[in-house]
Design a protein around this motif. Structure first.
Motif, PDB file in Angstrom:
ATOM      1  N   UNK A 164       7.205  -7.254  14.995  1.00 47.44           N
ATOM      2  CA  UNK A 164       7.491  -7.923  13.722  1.00 47.44           C
ATOM      3  C   UNK A 164       7.687  -6.860  12.650  1.00 47.44           C
ATOM      4  N   UNK A 165       8.628  -7.097  11.772  1.00 44.33           N
ATOM      5  CA  UNK A 165       8.918  -6.135  10.707  1.00 44.33           C
ATOM      6  C   UNK A 165       8.908  -6.823   9.350  1.00 44.33           C
ATOM      7  N   UNK A 166       8.592  -6.037   8.339  1.00 41.84           N
ATOM      8  CA  UNK A 166       8.624  -6.507   6.946  1.00 41.84           C
ATOM      9  C   UNK A 166       9.256  -5.401   6.109  1.00 41.84           C
ATOM     10  N   UNK A 167      10.194  -5.779   5.240  1.00 40.55           N
ATOM     11  CA  UNK A 167      10.889  -4.788   4.420  1.00 40.55           C
ATOM     12  C   UNK A 167      10.663  -5.043   2.936  1.00 40.55           C
ATOM     13  N   UNK A 168      10.467  -3.930   2.220  1.00 44.33           N
ATOM     14  CA  UNK A 168      10.279  -3.955   0.770  1.00 44.33           C
ATOM     15  C   UNK A 168      11.072  -2.786   0.189  1.00 44.33           C
ATOM     16  N   UNK A 169      11.936  -3.078  -0.788  1.00 41.34           N
ATOM     17  CA  UNK A 169      12.772  -2.034  -1.395  1.00 41.34           C
ATOM     18  C   UNK A 169      12.257  -1.731  -2.798  1.00 41.34           C
ATOM     19  N   UNK A 170      12.027  -0.427  -3.051  1.00 41.19           N
ATOM     20  CA  UNK A 170      11.512   0.029  -4.337  1.00 41.19           C
ATOM     21  C   UNK A 170      12.327   1.231  -4.797  1.00 41.19           C
ATOM     22  N   UNK A 171      13.090   1.090  -5.882  1.00 45.00           N
ATOM     23  CA  UNK A 171      13.851   2.201  -6.490  1.00 45.00           C
ATOM     24  C   UNK A 171      14.707   2.930  -5.458  1.00 45.00           C
ATOM     25  N   UNK A 172      15.439   2.157  -4.663  1.00 42.88           N
ATOM     26  CA  UNK A 172      16.334   2.763  -3.690  1.00 42.88           C
ATOM     27  C   UNK A 172      15.673   3.193  -2.397  1.00 42.88           C
ATOM     28  N   UNK A 173      14.356   3.104  -2.306  1.00 43.07           N
ATOM     29  CA  UNK A 173      13.636   3.448  -1.077  1.00 43.07           C
ATOM     30  C   UNK A 173      13.233   2.162  -0.365  1.00 43.07           C
TER      31      UNK A 173
ATOM     32  N   UNK B   7       0.839  -1.200   0.000  1.00 43.91           N
ATOM     33  CA  UNK B   7       0.000   0.000   0.000  1.00 43.91           C
ATOM     34  C   UNK B   7       0.877   1.254   0.000  1.00 43.91           C
ATOM     35  N   UNK B   8       1.935   1.226   0.830  1.00 40.75           N
ATOM     36  CA  UNK B   8       2.869   2.359   0.852  1.00 40.75           C
ATOM     37  C   UNK B   8       3.552   2.514  -0.505  1.00 40.75           C
ATOM     38  N   UNK B   9       3.950   1.402  -1.100  1.00 41.55           N
ATOM     39  CA  UNK B   9       4.587   1.447  -2.417  1.00 41.55           C
ATOM     40  C   UNK B   9       3.667   2.097  -3.447  1.00 41.55           C
ATOM     41  N   UNK B  10       2.408   1.667  -3.455  1.00 46.42           N
ATOM     42  CA  UNK B  10       1.454   2.228  -4.415  1.00 46.42           C
ATOM     43  C   UNK B  10       1.216   3.704  -4.145  1.00 46.42           C
ATOM     44  N   UNK B  11       1.189   4.106  -2.863  1.00 48.58           N
ATOM     45  CA  UNK B  11       0.995   5.513  -2.534  1.00 48.58           C
ATOM     46  C   UNK B  11       2.172   6.353  -3.007  1.00 48.58           C
ATOM     47  N   UNK B  12       3.382   5.800  -2.850  1.00 47.88           N
ATOM     48  CA  UNK B  12       4.566   6.535  -3.321  1.00 47.88           C
ATOM     49  C   UNK B  12       4.545   6.664  -4.835  1.00 47.88           C
ATOM     50  N   UNK B  13       4.217   5.587  -5.525  1.00 48.86           N
ATOM     51  CA  UNK B  13       4.194   5.622  -6.995  1.00 48.86           C
ATOM     52  C   UNK B  13       3.110   6.562  -7.521  1.00 48.86           C
ATOM     53  N   UNK B  14       1.969   6.610  -6.822  1.00 44.84           N
ATOM     54  CA  UNK B  14       0.871   7.477  -7.266  1.00 44.84           C
ATOM     55  C   UNK B  14       0.956   8.872  -6.665  1.00 44.84           C
ATOM     56  N   UNK B  15       1.973   9.100  -5.797  1.00 49.00           N
ATOM     57  CA  UNK B  15       2.157  10.388  -5.136  1.00 49.00           C
ATOM     58  C   UNK B  15       0.893  10.797  -4.369  1.00 49.00           C
ATOM     59  N   UNK B  16       0.375   9.853  -3.600  1.00 50.07           N
ATOM     60  CA  UNK B  16      -0.801  10.101  -2.776  1.00 50.07           C
ATOM     61  C   UNK B  16      -0.427   9.907  -1.308  1.00 50.07           C
ATOM     62  N   UNK B  17      -1.207  10.443  -0.380  1.00 50.11           N
ATOM     63  CA  UNK B  17      -0.877  10.309   1.040  1.00 50.11           C
ATOM     64  C   UNK B  17      -0.886   8.836   1.482  1.00 50.11           C
TER      65      UNK B  17
END
Length: 207
Positions: A108-117, A51-61
């Protein structure tokens, strides 16, 4: 009073293994429930990271109910909460799915890397949550009720099994006192019945 030791031994023989099995079952069930809950929690963290990834890609909150961190160019910002991330362990050292301790709290943590972020989502571990308290209480109550019913059943069965032996003891005392016409108890089809047969044969020989 003289019957109690035998019944007590019978109860120990029945309730003891049931108690051990019940405790082991409770521990194993709690462990499996926790593992299942952890799997569900990691799936939730993965969904939130996407969800965070999609928000970053769509430039939404980014939704405020998602707890986590964004790391870009070595700088980390907190998501869904205020305050710096200085007390957290180094996010670089975490695996894709990991467990961390923060201020004596298991997360508990989960990590996802997208374009250096790097997106890190965080949730409280299941055992540290009150969400499973009801499950553990239900399991514990079921164990207690089972042990109570087993104790009552074992006591009833113990009384039923020892009654012929107690009666037979009284018969043996009467025969030892010289009585030759003593009424024997009913003969169950087991070792107690064989013992009664032996006493009956002894009484016949004495006659």
């Amino acid at each position: 009073m003289k019957r109690r030791p035998l019944i007590r031994k019978f109860l120990y023989a029945v309730i003891g293994p049931l108690l051990v099995m019940g405790v082991l079952s409770f521990v194993l069930t709690a462990f499996l429930v926790n593992r299942f809950a952890e799997g569900e929690r990691y799936d939730q963290l993965a969904r939130e990271a996407n969800i965070i990834k999609q928000a970053i890609e769509a430039d939404t909150p980014i939704p405020r109910d998602i707890q986590g961190f964004l790391t870009t160019d070595g700088l980390t910002q907190r998501i869904g909460a205020r305050g710096p991330a200085g007390r957290l362990p180094l996010l670089d050292d975490l695996k894709k799915e990991d467990v961390i301790e923060v201020q004596d709290e298991r997360l508990l943590t989960y990590q996802l890397t997208v374009d250096g972020t790097r997106i890190t989502t965080v949730r409280q571990a299941p055992l540290a949550s009150s969400a499973l308290d009801g499950v553990y209480i239900a399991i514990g109550l079921a164990l207690l009720v089972t042990l109570l019913l087993a104790s009552l059943l074992a006591y009833y069965m113990g009384r039923h099994l020892t009654r012929p032996i107690v009666t037979l003891r009284s018969v043996a005392q009467k025969i030892g006192a010289g009585e030759t016409d003593v009424v024997l108890p009913a003969r169950p089809k087991d070792e107690v019945g064989e013992l009664i047969d032996a006493v009956d044969e002894m009484q016949t020989q004495l006659k």
